[in-house]
Design an enzyme around this catalytic site. Sequence first.
Site, PDB file in Angstrom:
ATOM      1  N   GLY A   1       0.686  -1.097  -0.011  1.00 18.57           N
ATOM      2  CA  GLY A   1       0.043   0.022   0.221  1.00 18.57           C
ATOM      3  C   GLY A   1       1.031   1.370  -0.129  1.00 18.57           C
TER       4      GLY A   1
ATOM      5  N   GLY B   1       1.398   0.620  -5.030  1.00 18.94           N
ATOM      6  CA  GLY B   1       0.242  -0.162  -4.799  1.00 18.94           C
ATOM      7  C   GLY B   1      -0.871   0.803  -4.882  1.00 18.94           C
TER       8      GLY B   1
ATOM      9  N   HIS C   1      22.982   5.766  -0.237  1.00 18.52           N
ATOM     10  CA  HIS C   1      22.708   7.172  -0.124  1.00 18.52           C
ATOM     11  C   HIS C   1      23.955   7.463   0.411  1.00 18.52           C
ATOM     12  CE1 HIS C   1      21.055  10.776   0.380  1.00 18.52           C
ATOM     13  NE2 HIS C   1      19.971  10.695  -0.146  1.00 18.52           N
TER      14      HIS C   1
ATOM     15  N   ARG D   1      24.460   9.787  -6.461  1.00 14.33           N
ATOM     16  CA  ARG D   1      24.540   9.216  -5.159  1.00 14.33           C
ATOM     17  C   ARG D   1      25.558   8.126  -5.168  1.00 14.33           C
ATOM     18  NH1 ARG D   1      18.245   8.542  -3.699  1.00 14.33           N
ATOM     19  NH2 ARG D   1      17.828  10.753  -3.329  1.00 14.33           N
TER      20      ARG D   1
ATOM     21  N   HIS E   1      20.238   2.142   0.825  1.00 21.45           N
ATOM     22  CA  HIS E   1      19.080   3.177   0.399  1.00 21.45           C
ATOM     23  C   HIS E   1      17.849   2.643  -0.338  1.00 21.45           C
ATOM     24  CE1 HIS E   1      16.651   6.668   0.416  1.00 21.45           C
ATOM     25  NE2 HIS E   1      16.914   6.831  -0.679  1.00 21.45           N
TER      26      HIS E   1
ATOM     27  N   ARG F   1      19.840   4.894  -9.466  1.00 20.16           N
ATOM     28  CA  ARG F   1      18.711   5.849  -9.318  1.00 20.16           C
ATOM     29  C   ARG F   1      19.222   7.163  -9.023  1.00 20.16           C
ATOM     30  NH1 ARG F   1      15.360   7.982  -6.029  1.00 20.16           N
ATOM     31  NH2 ARG F   1      15.829   6.595  -4.036  1.00 20.16           N
TER      32      ARG F   1
ATOM     33  N   LEU G   1       9.792   8.139  -6.597  1.00 26.52           N
ATOM     34  CA  LEU G   1       8.487   8.544  -6.581  1.00 26.52           C
ATOM     35  C   LEU G   1       7.931   8.665  -7.867  1.00 26.52           C
ATOM     36  CD1 LEU G   1       8.586  11.442  -3.553  1.00 26.52           C
ATOM     37  CD2 LEU G   1       8.473   8.814  -3.481  1.00 26.52           C
TER      38      LEU G   1
END
Lengths: 575, 249, 225
Positions: free
Chosen positions: A10, A14, A235, A284, A351, A386, A392
């Site tokens: 969730g 999700g 990270h 990173r 991370h 990434r 996000l």
Amino acid sequence: MAKNIIIVGGGLAGLSAAIKVVEKGYSVDLFSVVPVKRSHSVCAQGGINAAKNLKGEGDSPAIHFDDTIYGGDFLANQGPVKRMCEAAPAIIDLLDRMGVQFNRTAEGLLDFRRFGGTLYHRTAFAGATTGQQLLYALDEQVRRFEAEGKVRKFEHWEFLSAVLDDAGVCRGICAMDLQSMEVRTFAAEAVIIATGGNGAIFGRSTNSIACTGSAQSALYQQGAIYANGEFIQVHPTAIPGEDKLRLMSESARGEGGRVWVPRDGKPWYFLEEWYPKYGNLVPRDVATRAIHKVVFEMGLGVEGQQAVYLDLTHIDAHELDVKLGGILEIYEKFVGDDPRKVPMRVFPAMHYTMGGLWVDDEHQATNIPGLFAAGECEYQYHGANRLGANSLVSCIFGGFVAGPSAVEYAKTAAKAEVPEQVFTAEKARQEAINQQFYSNEGSENPFVIWKELGNTMTANCTVTRYNNRLQETDAKLQELGERYRRVNLSDKTRWANQAFFFTRQLGNMLVLARVICLGALARNESRGAHYKPDFPERDDANFLKTTMAKHTASGPKLEYAAVDTSYIKPRPRKY
Amino acid sequence: MAEKTVQIRIKRQASPQEGPRWEEFEIPYRPGMNVIVALRDIAERPVTVEGKSTSIVSYDANCLEEICGACAMIINGRPRQACTALIDKLEQPITLEPLSKFPIVRDLQVNRQRLFEDLKKVKAWIPIDGTYDLGPGPRESPEVQQEAYPLSNCISCGNCLEVCPQYNDHTTFVGAAVISQVRLFNLHPTGRMNEGERLEALAAPGGIQDCSYAQNCVKICPKGIPLTESIAAMGRAVIKHTVKKALGK
Amino acid sequence: MATATAETRAASHSHSFFWRRLHSITGVLPLGAFLIEHFASNAAVLSRHPRQNYGEQVKFLNGLPFVLALEILCIYVPLAFHGLYGLWITKQSEPNALRFSWWGNWAYTWQRISGIIVLAFILWHTWTARFSGVSLPDHPFQSFAKMQAMMANNWIFAWFIIGITTVCYHFAYGLFLFVAKWGIAIGNTARRYWTYACWIIFLVLAYAGLASALVFRNHWIYPIR
């Protein structure tokens, strides 16, 4: 037949999948180990990328796409990444319409800040708690659907396995109530997995406790392909802690924070010196390796410790509160110092899981028919590293693809009547595994095994990797796997037994750890977050390939698939 | 020198059917420990101070940086998040108890579902037309954003309800957190279009009238949300709306 | 089972918004207004000729047109509602000021305790002063002596001190609550200033009430007649 889709997890992925499924007229059964509002997505801090070009810099989705592919060292298949970058501006607009309290400019437009791996102001943000704000917006939309009866939530349920029929098609899931400990199977026309990352394999990380990777591992053991497992993002800036390594967002540097260590009694801004173009905002993996070099090779860690300074003290305190309040508060609460007045002490920490369940380019479909995956638990958008604030957008975009794909699959796939026996057999299989734990009379404590797992993985499978140490790690993992068979539950009750659930998850972590370790061992090159001093160069001839791990009784079997580079030709990655 | 230790007393309850009991633990001290680390130490060696083997302590926790809201419990008499409860700042023996206003699950774990149900009652969402591309959202001044953002930081931990003398089994009071969410959504340009629905929900049984303004909520909120301000603002809005409606406007 | 209790709970609270707000406003109007009037009338004793002036006040008030209707509609009915509904509200609460000793929580707790004391005091005071002994509407100029006689008893005098102080507290803090709950002052700063204002109202009222009460004890200046 009920028109329902099961979604496991969730978080952002999700929930965004759930919203799309409901909009397509299907109902959703949403499973989560925690109430969905407490999912790990809340921990994302800095922001979400979209090339809206609201700062007159000439940014565009094409440049966002290039930055992402380049930042990921060309390992990502380019089609999906391109589509994600093109969809990103509309996703921001949608979130804005959902009521996300993004920071604003004087004109009332969205404000954007700079993040790592780009030269553009491309990151929309809501203070320094963007993930929380985004998750809440989606959570609220799903709550609305729940109130309308279109979503049923199963919170505090642990995913155990997929229910596969004789043809290997996913027909539902088997799950367990974390309170009553009842094992149940649930039928669905399609299943979407959105269970996040696997930080718990590394013991301490920036991840939440629920990020065990247990569901992905269970599916991998049922035949799902796990791709690029060896790519783990460390990270550069986190606050060391005994229970958790708390993230200190890249936005701190995006807003002007500077990284330094004292050298000859003076601050030495080593990132700015080594990378004059990007400065403190290199990707990173680059920043992390630089910090490791300064601390371990040059011995310049702050006061001889494993720490460097992240300095915000030159920035106006009010501006810091408006843009970074959330993370400054974290530092104050856990360390006790005021980062507006003294530089923060930070160090790299595990991370993000770039690798994950393999999915196809177009539909977020795994190799198991009827099983889809979205979010951090799948592999597809970030390649070998990434970029900050891309997670996000990849979660939401992935969910937005997976939801409609699952519905489309449900509509078109052959509707064979599934014999009841398929469900009862899976339930019996899972109950037998549970019974095994209860009747075990060994002497091993699962929490101790976990600690050893975390220590060995963090030491050998993160920033710098050596083949001999990876071999030792794999041997250690197998030893831990052996000891795991002798685990003794300190608690044999059958009500809300957290020791039991942790033990089950631990078994899955141990399996997935080998995928990470052996994937790293086999990849004799350096690419993105995967760095081997013995093989310091990227080797496109041999390794511009996706690692595809398949489960066998004797361990992971690795195969390789070509990477789609049809839009941007691989070029050397030099920041 | 004797090794420094941490004493912890935990109120335990194996299930809702069984009665509570206290257990005491002693664990080695390390600098920077919080209550979560202490509970993990106990999980690694679940033995009480009397040397009796016991089960590990059940508790909810997830993010460990006070943003998910999971690990609320009563620590030395005060409801708060366990992750930010640093051992160095707590008087020993440290007592841990479950939140008392919610049904117990096990040990320090409680069921806070009522909170999420109450968010449904007040329609705490922006009713968008759909997720297809309809262009940018409404503009909003930085001032309004700065007023709304703190409200949207609510982590649904339930601490404000734990300390509220009006939130109990006699009432269906929704509590400060939910009232403050209504204010958040009514501040939003789109949310404002449906403010009536939310205000009417706040005038229904269990609504804002059950607040008697003890102001404990604002004292305990870990996110520093101006809850009493929200209650006052919503008090005015509900009255205005109710009177207008009664007068047929 | 859980839902059934929730439903019964909800049923016993139907229209509670209206009743709670009515409860809140009756405390201010008319009850608060009457309280101020009553204290102001009593303050007639703080003069050179208390016996005379007090009698004039009682006479004046009893001479108002429709005095009985006024008394019933503006005092007894709202008082009965405010008192009884207040008791019901108090029954719903679970005060916890001993565990969480913030001033607001103590104020909340005292509002409930003072409410009970004030209700008892007012019932007693109305009975003894209005409905028993010498009839004041008929003999207004005996009111001073009637009160003097009562307060000559140390226990009764103490009871008056308690009653006057708690009623002032209950009213002043009620004013604060009224302003907060009706959203008249929303901002924290506005509410803080209003808190100070309410404390001043408390002090002024309590001073007036207690000073008046003391006059009835001044037997050496105003012998009981």
